[in-house]
Design an enzyme around this catalytic site. Structure first.
Site, PDB file in Angstrom:
ATOM      1  N   HIS A   1      49.115  42.590  37.343  1.00 12.72           N
ATOM      2  CA  HIS A   1      47.796  42.351  37.932  1.00 12.72           C
ATOM      3  C   HIS A   1      46.768  42.473  36.821  1.00 12.72           C
ATOM      4  CE1 HIS A   1      44.741  42.191  41.136  1.00 12.72           C
ATOM      5  NE2 HIS A   1      44.037  42.941  40.305  1.00 12.72           N
ATOM      6  N   CYS A   2      46.010  41.406  36.602  1.00 10.46           N
ATOM      7  CA  CYS A   2      45.039  41.376  35.505  1.00 10.46           C
ATOM      8  C   CYS A   2      43.652  41.701  36.045  1.00 10.46           C
ATOM      9  CB  CYS A   2      45.039  39.994  34.843  1.00 10.46           C
ATOM     10  SG  CYS A   2      43.856  39.847  33.494  1.00 10.46           S
ATOM     11  N   PRO A   3      43.048  42.811  35.614  1.00 11.51           N
ATOM     12  CA  PRO A   3      41.720  43.174  36.133  1.00 11.51           C
ATOM     13  C   PRO A   3      40.621  42.233  35.656  1.00 11.51           C
ATOM     14  CG  PRO A   3      42.399  44.701  34.398  1.00 11.51           C
ATOM     15  CD  PRO A   3      43.592  43.839  34.698  1.00 11.51           C
TER      16      PRO A   3
END
Length: 270
Positions: free
Chosen positions: A131-133
């Protein structure tokens, strides 16, 4: 399926776009090579640079809003997990052993192999990578190649921006007037260097993992993943060689039944 642009992550996306165009505007306002060419009527490089920046922004929105491979129903997932079509069943070797289906403890759906539940997105994601913020989205089966393409384009923009920034520095007899004249460009240069290093490391690590047909999650947590923890440190049941892995990732479209790949390699069931 795309997310609502005004939904979760709106502030992050807005910050990214605003910062991108502010830096681009600064490069045109100061006495850089870009501005000198524009004033001289040589518009090829300025236009190409703006188009490349625009492409990076469009790719950013694509990977940020795109469905990364959410598992939304159990019926569709059983097709991939168990092999619902005759073609898929023919691909399964006769010696393949039955797989115990994993059921997600959060969304209560059966998970195909290599999928994982994301606590932030609140969905299971096929071939989950991470999951890429910064894009406020998962990177998974459907948007991973676009994420890598975005990183490549973004790196080109940052390196080109660094070159343009360097051409804008002016000379001064001492440090104090030099900083007053070049302070903004110096701050832009420092930010671009930092971002370029981060993007370069991300792009390099993803290409390395793709060449092995591994995901970030599998690489970091293989000791906790049921179908990998029995494998040796250098063993990957999905690895088909660097060339085939890269070709499959970038050039072959559609979902892969990873259970078939896993058992074809003669692994034990999980």
């Amino acid at each position: 399926m795309f997310k609502n642009v005004f939904g979760s992550g709106f502030l992050v996306r807005t910050a990214h776009v605003v910062l991108t165009w502010i830096i681009t505007l600064i490069l045109f306002l100061y006495e850089t090579e870009l501005r000198r060419q524009e004033e001289a009527g040589q518009l090829l490089q300025p236009v190409l640079f703006v188009l490349l920046v625009l492409l990076s922004v469009l790719l950013y929105f694509a990977v940020s809003l795109m469905d990364p491979g959410f598992i939304l129903s159990e019926d569709g997932d059983l097709q991939f997990t168990l092999g619902a079509t005759e073609e898929q069943q023919d691909m399964t070797p006769p010696s393949a052993k039955p797989l115990r289906q994993r059921r997600c403890g959060h969304c209560l759906l059966q998970q195909p192999m290599r999928s994982k539940h994301c606590q932030t997105c609140r969905h299971c994601v096929r071939r989950y990578d991470h999951h890429c913020p910064w894009i406020e989205n998962c990177v998974g089966e459907r948007n991973h190649r676009w994420f890598v393409l975005y990183l490549a384009v973004q790196l080109l923009v940052l390196l080109w921006g660094l070159h343009i920034t360097w051409t804008g520095f002016s000379h001064a007899p001492s440090w104090s007037p030099w900083l007053r004249a070049n302070g903004v460009l110096l701050a832009v240069c420092g930010l671009l260097v930092l971002l370029a290093l981060v993007v370069l490391l991300l792009l390099g690590s993803h290409l390395y993992l793709i060449s092995m047909n591994a995901t970030t999650w599998e690489f970091m947590s293989r000791h906790r993943i049921s179908y990998l923890k029995h494998c040796g440190a250098d063993e990957n049941p999905f690895d088909r060689g660097a060339a085939r892995n890269l070709w499959g990732f970038f050039c072959e479209w559609g979902s892969v039944v990873w259970e078939q790949v896993y058992f074809r390699e003669g692994s034990d069931p999980v």
